[in-house]
Design a protein around this motif. Sequence first.
Motif, PDB file in Angstrom:
ATOM      1  N   VAL A  81      44.194  35.886  39.555  1.00 42.19           N
ATOM      2  CA  VAL A  81      44.068  34.478  39.171  1.00 42.19           C
ATOM      3  C   VAL A  81      43.167  33.796  40.190  1.00 42.19           C
ATOM      4  CG1 VAL A  81      45.274  32.293  38.877  1.00 42.19           C
ATOM      5  CG2 VAL A  81      46.295  34.400  38.021  1.00 42.19           C
ATOM      6  N   VAL A  82      42.112  33.156  39.718  1.00 39.94           N
ATOM      7  CA  VAL A  82      41.194  32.418  40.576  1.00 39.94           C
ATOM      8  C   VAL A  82      41.197  30.951  40.149  1.00 39.94           C
ATOM      9  CG1 VAL A  82      39.731  34.411  41.061  1.00 39.94           C
ATOM     10  CG2 VAL A  82      39.239  32.996  39.077  1.00 39.94           C
ATOM     11  N   GLU A  83      40.998  30.078  41.103  1.00 43.33           N
ATOM     12  CA  GLU A  83      41.043  28.643  40.846  1.00 43.33           C
ATOM     13  C   GLU A  83      39.909  27.949  41.570  1.00 43.33           C
ATOM     14  OE1 GLU A  83      44.881  27.395  42.139  1.00 43.33           O
ATOM     15  OE2 GLU A  83      45.949  28.219  40.398  1.00 43.33           O
ATOM     16  N   HIS A  84      39.664  26.692  41.129  1.00 41.39           N
ATOM     17  CA  HIS A  84      38.700  25.791  41.776  1.00 41.39           C
ATOM     18  C   HIS A  84      37.299  26.405  41.807  1.00 41.39           C
ATOM     19  CE1 HIS A  84      41.966  23.096  42.728  1.00 41.39           C
ATOM     20  NE2 HIS A  84      42.606  24.061  43.390  1.00 41.39           N
ATOM     21  N   ASP A  85      36.696  26.515  42.991  1.00 42.07           N
ATOM     22  CA  ASP A  85      35.305  26.951  43.093  1.00 42.07           C
ATOM     23  C   ASP A  85      35.120  28.442  42.885  1.00 42.07           C
ATOM     24  OD1 ASP A  85      36.756  27.369  45.419  1.00 42.07           O
ATOM     25  OD2 ASP A  85      34.950  27.407  46.670  1.00 42.07           O
ATOM     26  N   LEU A  86      36.188  29.214  42.820  1.00 42.19           N
ATOM     27  CA  LEU A  86      36.066  30.663  42.597  1.00 42.19           C
ATOM     28  C   LEU A  86      35.884  31.014  41.129  1.00 42.19           C
ATOM     29  CD1 LEU A  86      38.807  32.035  45.032  1.00 42.19           C
ATOM     30  CD2 LEU A  86      36.351  31.756  45.431  1.00 42.19           C
ATOM     31  N   VAL A  87      36.051  30.047  40.244  1.00 38.27           N
ATOM     32  CA  VAL A  87      35.905  30.302  38.807  1.00 38.27           C
ATOM     33  C   VAL A  87      34.440  30.602  38.490  1.00 38.27           C
ATOM     34  CG1 VAL A  87      36.144  29.277  36.512  1.00 38.27           C
ATOM     35  CG2 VAL A  87      37.908  28.914  38.239  1.00 38.27           C
ATOM     36  N   ASP A  88      34.209  31.608  37.677  1.00 45.16           N
ATOM     37  CA  ASP A  88      32.869  32.026  37.217  1.00 45.16           C
ATOM     38  C   ASP A  88      31.991  32.519  38.363  1.00 45.16           C
ATOM     39  OD1 ASP A  88      33.491  31.419  34.597  1.00 45.16           O
ATOM     40  OD2 ASP A  88      32.686  29.390  34.710  1.00 45.16           O
ATOM     41  N   MET A  89      32.597  32.988  39.433  1.00 44.65           N
ATOM     42  CA  MET A  89      31.802  33.578  40.513  1.00 44.65           C
ATOM     43  C   MET A  89      31.360  35.004  40.197  1.00 44.65           C
ATOM     44  SD  MET A  89      33.058  32.469  44.309  1.00 44.65           S
ATOM     45  CE  MET A  89      31.793  33.583  44.931  1.00 44.65           C
ATOM     46  N   CYS A  90      32.045  35.665  39.302  1.00 46.00           N
ATOM     47  CA  CYS A  90      31.688  37.030  38.921  1.00 46.00           C
ATOM     48  C   CYS A  90      31.764  37.159  37.410  1.00 46.00           C
ATOM     49  CB  CYS A  90      32.613  38.046  39.595  1.00 46.00           C
ATOM     50  SG  CYS A  90      34.372  37.782  39.275  1.00 46.00           S
ATOM     51  N   LYS A  91      31.078  38.150  36.901  1.00 46.27           N
ATOM     52  CA  LYS A  91      31.041  38.412  35.464  1.00 46.27           C
ATOM     53  C   LYS A  91      31.520  39.840  35.206  1.00 46.27           C
ATOM     54  CE  LYS A  91      26.203  39.956  35.323  1.00 46.27           C
ATOM     55  NZ  LYS A  91      26.059  40.049  36.782  1.00 46.27           N
ATOM     56  N   PRO A  92      31.852  40.178  33.965  1.00 44.37           N
ATOM     57  CA  PRO A  92      32.293  41.555  33.682  1.00 44.37           C
ATOM     58  C   PRO A  92      31.244  42.578  34.090  1.00 44.37           C
ATOM     59  CG  PRO A  92      32.796  40.121  31.818  1.00 44.37           C
ATOM     60  CD  PRO A  92      31.975  39.305  32.779  1.00 44.37           C
ATOM     61  N   GLY A  93      31.696  43.584  34.803  1.00 40.87           N
ATOM     62  CA  GLY A  93      30.805  44.631  35.278  1.00 40.87           C
ATOM     63  C   GLY A  93      30.450  44.532  36.737  1.00 40.87           C
ATOM     64  N   ASP A  94      30.692  43.383  37.383  1.00 42.95           N
ATOM     65  CA  ASP A  94      30.374  43.225  38.802  1.00 42.95           C
ATOM     66  C   ASP A  94      31.361  44.014  39.652  1.00 42.95           C
ATOM     67  OD1 ASP A  94      28.240  41.609  38.331  1.00 42.95           O
ATOM     68  OD2 ASP A  94      29.329  39.728  38.616  1.00 42.95           O
ATOM     69  N   ARG A  95      30.843  44.535  40.757  1.00 38.85           N
ATOM     70  CA  ARG A  95      31.695  45.171  41.750  1.00 38.85           C
ATOM     71  C   ARG A  95      31.997  44.139  42.830  1.00 38.85           C
ATOM     72  NH1 ARG A  95      30.684  51.554  42.429  1.00 38.85           N
ATOM     73  NH2 ARG A  95      30.432  52.031  40.213  1.00 38.85           N
ATOM     74  N   VAL A  96      33.278  43.859  43.006  1.00 36.42           N
ATOM     75  CA  VAL A  96      33.685  42.765  43.868  1.00 36.42           C
ATOM     76  C   VAL A  96      34.752  43.242  44.843  1.00 36.42           C
ATOM     77  CG1 VAL A  96      33.174  40.991  42.149  1.00 36.42           C
ATOM     78  CG2 VAL A  96      35.443  42.015  42.211  1.00 36.42           C
ATOM     79  N   MET A  97      34.893  42.497  45.917  1.00 35.62           N
ATOM     80  CA  MET A  97      36.003  42.642  46.863  1.00 35.62           C
ATOM     81  C   MET A  97      36.734  41.308  46.895  1.00 35.62           C
ATOM     82  SD  MET A  97      36.044  43.645  50.923  1.00 35.62           S
ATOM     83  CE  MET A  97      35.112  42.178  51.375  1.00 35.62           C
ATOM     84  N   ILE A  98      37.993  41.301  46.469  1.00 39.03           N
ATOM     85  CA  ILE A  98      38.781  40.082  46.324  1.00 39.03           C
ATOM     86  C   ILE A  98      39.869  40.077  47.397  1.00 39.03           C
ATOM     87  CG2 ILE A  98      40.286  38.743  44.809  1.00 39.03           C
ATOM     88  CD1 ILE A  98      38.796  39.807  42.455  1.00 39.03           C
ATOM     89  N   ILE A  99      39.970  38.966  48.091  1.00 36.74           N
ATOM     90  CA  ILE A  99      40.978  38.771  49.134  1.00 36.74           C
ATOM     91  C   ILE A  99      41.939  37.697  48.648  1.00 36.74           C
ATOM     92  CG2 ILE A  99      41.375  38.171  51.550  1.00 36.74           C
ATOM     93  CD1 ILE A  99      38.476  39.012  52.088  1.00 36.74           C
ATOM     94  N   GLY A 100      43.224  37.944  48.777  1.00 38.42           N
ATOM     95  CA  GLY A 100      44.201  36.972  48.314  1.00 38.42           C
ATOM     96  C   GLY A 100      45.615  37.415  48.618  1.00 38.42           C
ATOM     97  N   HIS A 101      46.573  36.744  47.983  1.00 41.50           N
ATOM     98  CA  HIS A 101      48.004  37.015  48.154  1.00 41.50           C
ATOM     99  C   HIS A 101      48.492  37.796  46.937  1.00 41.50           C
ATOM    100  CE1 HIS A 101      48.103  34.167  51.504  1.00 41.50           C
ATOM    101  NE2 HIS A 101      47.424  33.322  50.740  1.00 41.50           N
ATOM    102  N   TYR A 102      49.102  38.935  47.201  1.00 39.62           N
ATOM    103  CA  TYR A 102      49.648  39.759  46.122  1.00 39.62           C
ATOM    104  C   TYR A 102      51.120  39.389  45.959  1.00 39.62           C
ATOM    105  CZ  TYR A 102      50.171  43.858  43.132  1.00 39.62           C
ATOM    106  OH  TYR A 102      50.384  44.699  42.060  1.00 39.62           O
ATOM    107  N   ARG A 103      51.444  38.739  44.835  1.00 37.09           N
ATOM    108  CA  ARG A 103      52.774  38.197  44.629  1.00 37.09           C
ATOM    109  C   ARG A 103      53.400  38.780  43.385  1.00 37.09           C
ATOM    110  NH1 ARG A 103      52.727  31.828  44.633  1.00 37.09           N
ATOM    111  NH2 ARG A 103      54.926  32.333  44.294  1.00 37.09           N
ATOM    112  N   SER A 104      54.713  38.684  43.357  1.00 35.22           N
ATOM    113  CA  SER A 104      55.481  39.098  42.184  1.00 35.22           C
ATOM    114  C   SER A 104      56.120  37.874  41.551  1.00 35.22           C
ATOM    115  CB  SER A 104      56.554  40.120  42.567  1.00 35.22           C
ATOM    116  OG  SER A 104      57.471  39.562  43.473  1.00 35.22           O
ATOM    117  N   PHE A 105      56.271  37.916  40.240  1.00 34.51           N
ATOM    118  CA  PHE A 105      56.849  36.815  39.476  1.00 34.51           C
ATOM    119  C   PHE A 105      58.042  37.337  38.685  1.00 34.51           C
ATOM    120  CE2 PHE A 105      52.478  35.738  40.272  1.00 34.51           C
ATOM    121  CZ  PHE A 105      52.526  34.392  40.613  1.00 34.51           C
TER     122      PHE A 105
END
Length: 538
Positions: free
Chosen positions: A111-135
């Motif tokens: 889940v990305v929010e605010h300015d991170l929206v539309d930073m990547c498109k399908p097929g891009d190779r990315v490195m994502i940093i964040g919090h891994y949470r359970s619901f």
Amino acid sequence: MDDSVVLCYMDFLCDEFTTDVYHKKIKTMIRENKRRIYIDIGDVRKYNIVRANALLNTATSNCTYPSRDNEGNLLETEFGISMFKDRQSLIIQESTENSPAGQGVRSADVVVEHDLVDMCKPGDRVMIIGHYRSFLPPKGSIFFKTMLIANNIVLKNANFSVDRSDFTKCRDLANTEKYNIFDLLANSIAPSLYGNILVKRAIVCLLLGGVEITLPNNSRIRGDIHILLIGDPSVAKSQLLRCVLNVAPFVVGTTGRGSTGVGLTAAVTTNRSTGGRHLEAGAMVLADRGVVCIDEFDKMSDIDRVTIHEAMEQGKVSISKAGIHAQLNARCSVLAAANPLGGYYDRRKTPRDNIGMQDSLLSRFDLMMIMLDVPDRENDILISDHVVRIQRYRDPKEKDGEVLPLSSGVDVLTTISPAACQLDDVFERHNKTLHGPVCQKLLKIDFVRKYLAIAKCTKPQLDNEACALVTEEYARLRSREAVSEDAERTMPITPRTVESMIRLGTAHAKARLSRTVEKEDVKFAIELINISYFQTKK
């Protein structure tokens, strides 16, 4: 605990919903924000099972959008004074080369929010940093849902960087008269495979590509080059695809048996969380601005092969399903490998009978290289000698014995001299076991990637002599097709052939880092076209 507190606690547990005594006390306690109440849910179940279920439902649904207040009154959303934020859901999966052996490719929801929206498109190779949470799990399930709440996205489409020194080396190598840069690139792509120099040259053209043109009326002339490899088994078709997977900066590999039409283009699926419909990109959409390698192309059904017609020519995938109307970019080159009908190429039949594919699909391929396993004693001796030498090769960094523990203090012995490791050279060191007794110059694979990335950025244009030669050659090919027998032709000659000659000539000019497509570049393209269409150089 004080006896009065215990009595009040027991009265609270036995209190019914119709009594407002403790209900008002709890509201006052929350408003003052001075005290807290701790309730054992086991005690509530013991005295009042209805209240226990109500408390549990309230606790597990606090993350949903509220519809009623504490008194049960309906709530109405005031959109004018509400604050909104951008939110986007992504699905990431680990790259195939990094996936564990014997396991499938794992994926995770993001889940990305605010300015991170539309930073990547399908097929891009990315490195994502964040919090891994359970619901909390949904109703009827015992499994918790996990999600990555992203706070940073780093694009990693290219696994290498190019600086000014690399550009200087590429320019000096392209301008030198000592080496033929195009043949040097072709020999360096797959040095472990003997022969097939024409196919390697065609693959270099595919990696470089032509020039994409967008006309004022928004019509697009593709610059991607498509190649079909068809021939007998054991002629290194799959190995050539594997070499492209290792050289190209961005490539997606798949097989004809394990792919469907929607798997190559796009599919409409149901969102598990919201229940709505959304698109999932296929292999050609994921490989936008890259290369798609399709092995066992002949194992695909005709219906599945028809679905990639639009993506190969227009560079887009149109979707009109389940109320979704969209166009996804699929601007990629296709390198496909297939076997003839019956497994082996029958020289007594015509090429079209051996291929067994529709002309509408074959005309979209710029080149179709037929690879035959012809018995020849001298050539067979050279091939067997090459295979034996490859089997005897051993990496100089490889160590004997068992794996040593980390920080063991044991000296690591190798046959590579430290002085040679410090040499900043673009050529591979000659190894008689790996490269043969004849000293042949080969480029390092890392430098080949950088050279292809630099050369692909150039946009050469046709000069007057090249334009005249293309026009004359197309007329000659059409005349030859009219007077020749059908047994000689492998592909239909259409106006797309003109575009293929221009793309191949442009790719040859890119290899020289030239800004002009000259007559020699067009002659090279004509040679590949004649070999592809009529199996002759002229």
